[in-house]
Scaffold this active site. Structure first.
Site, PDB file in Angstrom:
ATOM      1  N   GLU A 126       0.829  -1.210   0.000  1.00  0.00           N
ATOM      2  CA  GLU A 126       0.000   0.000   0.000  1.00  0.00           C
ATOM      3  C   GLU A 126       0.859   1.253   0.000  1.00  0.00           C
ATOM      4  O   GLU A 126       0.599   2.219  -0.723  1.00  0.00           O
ATOM      5  CB  GLU A 126      -0.906   0.022   1.236  1.00  0.00           C
ATOM      6  CG  GLU A 126      -1.897  -1.112   1.314  1.00  0.00           C
ATOM      7  CD  GLU A 126      -2.990  -1.038   0.262  1.00  0.00           C
ATOM      8  OE1 GLU A 126      -3.257   0.059  -0.257  1.00  0.00           O
ATOM      9  OE2 GLU A 126      -3.562  -2.093  -0.046  1.00  0.00           O
TER      10      GLU A 126
ATOM     11  N   ASN B  75       1.141   4.021  -2.952  1.00  0.00           N
ATOM     12  CA  ASN B  75       0.877   5.445  -2.720  1.00  0.00           C
ATOM     13  C   ASN B  75       2.003   6.307  -3.269  1.00  0.00           C
ATOM     14  O   ASN B  75       1.779   7.342  -3.902  1.00  0.00           O
ATOM     15  CB  ASN B  75       0.737   5.725  -1.222  1.00  0.00           C
ATOM     16  CG  ASN B  75      -0.675   5.497  -0.734  1.00  0.00           C
ATOM     17  OD1 ASN B  75      -1.567   5.178  -1.515  1.00  0.00           O
ATOM     18  ND2 ASN B  75      -0.890   5.669   0.557  1.00  0.00           N
TER      19      ASN B  75
ATOM     20  N   ARG C  55      -9.289   3.821  -7.437  1.00  0.00           N
ATOM     21  CA  ARG C  55      -8.534   3.484  -6.244  1.00  0.00           C
ATOM     22  C   ARG C  55      -9.452   3.767  -5.070  1.00  0.00           C
ATOM     23  O   ARG C  55     -10.051   4.810  -4.981  1.00  0.00           O
ATOM     24  CB  ARG C  55      -7.269   4.339  -6.186  1.00  0.00           C
ATOM     25  CG  ARG C  55      -6.529   4.199  -7.475  1.00  0.00           C
ATOM     26  CD  ARG C  55      -5.043   4.263  -7.333  1.00  0.00           C
ATOM     27  NE  ARG C  55      -4.447   3.881  -8.616  1.00  0.00           N
ATOM     28  CZ  ARG C  55      -3.911   2.711  -8.847  1.00  0.00           C
ATOM     29  NH1 ARG C  55      -3.856   1.825  -7.903  1.00  0.00           N
ATOM     30  NH2 ARG C  55      -3.422   2.435 -10.028  1.00  0.00           N
TER      31      ARG C  55
END
Lengths: 142, 240
Positions: free
Chosen positions: A46, A50, A104
């Site tokens: 994650e 990002n 997303r």
């Protein structure tokens, strides 16, 4: 015994899989449970996503990942020199996303926080972002 | 849902009285069923393939189904959909992942299932020893079992739904967004505990500590359960 691994790579999509694989192998050295391994793999994924997608949004940036293990605690620091986050508190709320059109789901931080013991974010617009996550292994959740 | 059952019944009787065109309507009607079965098997790259293969199972079920069985079509179809998918995975996952790695990942899943029944959480080294492989190999094999959707996996353009339908623009409140995302349909994907937890956390706004206490579990466990539930929901949002 302390262990450290530092790696940096360009902000391209295929490196997301590479980064989580590296994080998993690093963690494997500490003899985790499969769940702990999966948790760290997912949280790192994650954070790296990002950095690649939000920090840069193009393939020419550099993402750095530093992994440390000491006394059963795994620390992952993922940093980029990209856009930076304007309102960190807002960014950390589940479902908040700046990219509704990009499919997303805005849960990255929620996932990181759920799977790691602590997550801290250091970021400002134009100054990049640094996410520090820690997880102590061997803390039985049952 | 009552509406669906009636139309399944009607379509089935049309199909069984020789109307082949009712078959495609029946498949369309029941794709959500295929999706929910396929979801149990999702590995990183397989979503579309599993849907296709699962649909074959659905067609077989439709062809074989006889209302005299005394069950719903959907009840009958689930094992056939699952069977097709298992067969497909047995034949091909090992090719994609490397025969050994695919086999290893299945054995790890089996070990973990057994261990969970006994309330145990084996370490990677124990699993690696039992399988006769290095911990590194076991770690990679375990990853194949992950039911997480990583965001670098992109759904096929034609198939995916615009997330903007589900995620708020800045003018809408977070509450409304949460309500829309946590629609009944999505919540039905969770098991009873997960569902209770999500409702406590996002409708009742309880802290993780409070929610965990109400469920009678530890906070770390609640935290993990919540993240897993969110990932599951996200997977369905992205893949629908």
């Amino acid at each position: 015994m302390k262990n450290v691994l530092r790696t940096s790579f360009p902000s391209i999509s295929k490196n997301e899989a590479l980064a989580r694989g590296i994080a998993a192998q690093f963690t494997a050295l500490l003899d985790p449970t499969v769940e702990e391994l999966s948790d760290i793999r997912t949280a790192v994924s994650e954070a790296v996503t990002n950095a690649i997608v939000h920090g840069y949004g193009h393939p020419n940036g550099t993402v750095t990942m530093e992994l440390t293990s000491e006394d059963g605690v795994v620390t992952a620091v993922i940093s980029d020199e990209g856009r930076g986050i304007e309102d960190i508190e807002l960014a950390r709320k589940p479902f908040f996303t700046t990219m509704p059109e990009a499919e997303r789901a805005g849960m990255g931080f929620a996932v990181m926080e759920a799977f790691m013991d602590s997550v801290s974010v250091d970021s400002a617009p134009g100054r990049g972002t640094r996410v520090t996550m820690k997880k102590k292994l061997g803390e039985n959740a049952r | 849902m009552p509406g669906e059952r009636v139309s399944n019944r009607e379509l089935l009787s049309e199909y069984r009285s020789g109307d082949e065109s009712a078959l495609s309507a029946l498949v369309e009607n029941n794709l959500a069923l295929v999706r929910s079965v396929a979801a149990r098997f999702f590995c990183r790259d397989d979503a579309d393939d599993l849907m296709q293969v699962g649909s074959i199972g659905l067609v077989k079920a439709i062809r074989n189904f006889d209302p005299a069985f005394g069950t719903e079509l959907s009840t009958y179809a689930v094992p056939m959909i699952a069977g097709e998918i298992r067969r497909y995975l047995r034949d091909t996952q090992s090719v994609k992942a490397g025969r050994k790695l695919g086999e290893l990942s299945r054995r790890i899943a089996a070990i973990l299932n057994e261990a969970e029944k006994r309330g145990l959480e084996p370490k990677l080294s124990e699993i690696a020893d039992e399988l006769g492989v290095s911990p590194e190999e076991a770690a990679e094999a375990a990853a194949l079992n992950s039911f997480n959707v990583y965001l670098d996996e992109k759904p096929e353009d034609g198939e995916s739904r615009e997330l903007s339908e589900l995620v708020p623009d800045t003018a809408r409140t977070e509450d409304e967004a949460v309500g829309r995302v946590f629609s009944e349909q999505l919540l039905s994907l969770l098991d009873k505990n997960e569902r209770e937890l999500i409702e406590m956390r996002y409708r009742l706004d309880l802290t993780q500590k409070e929610a965990a206490a109400r469920l009678g579990i530890t906070q770390p466990k609640a935290s993990r359960m919540e993240a897993r539930a969110l990932l599951l929901l996200r997977r369905h949002i992205i893949n629908e």
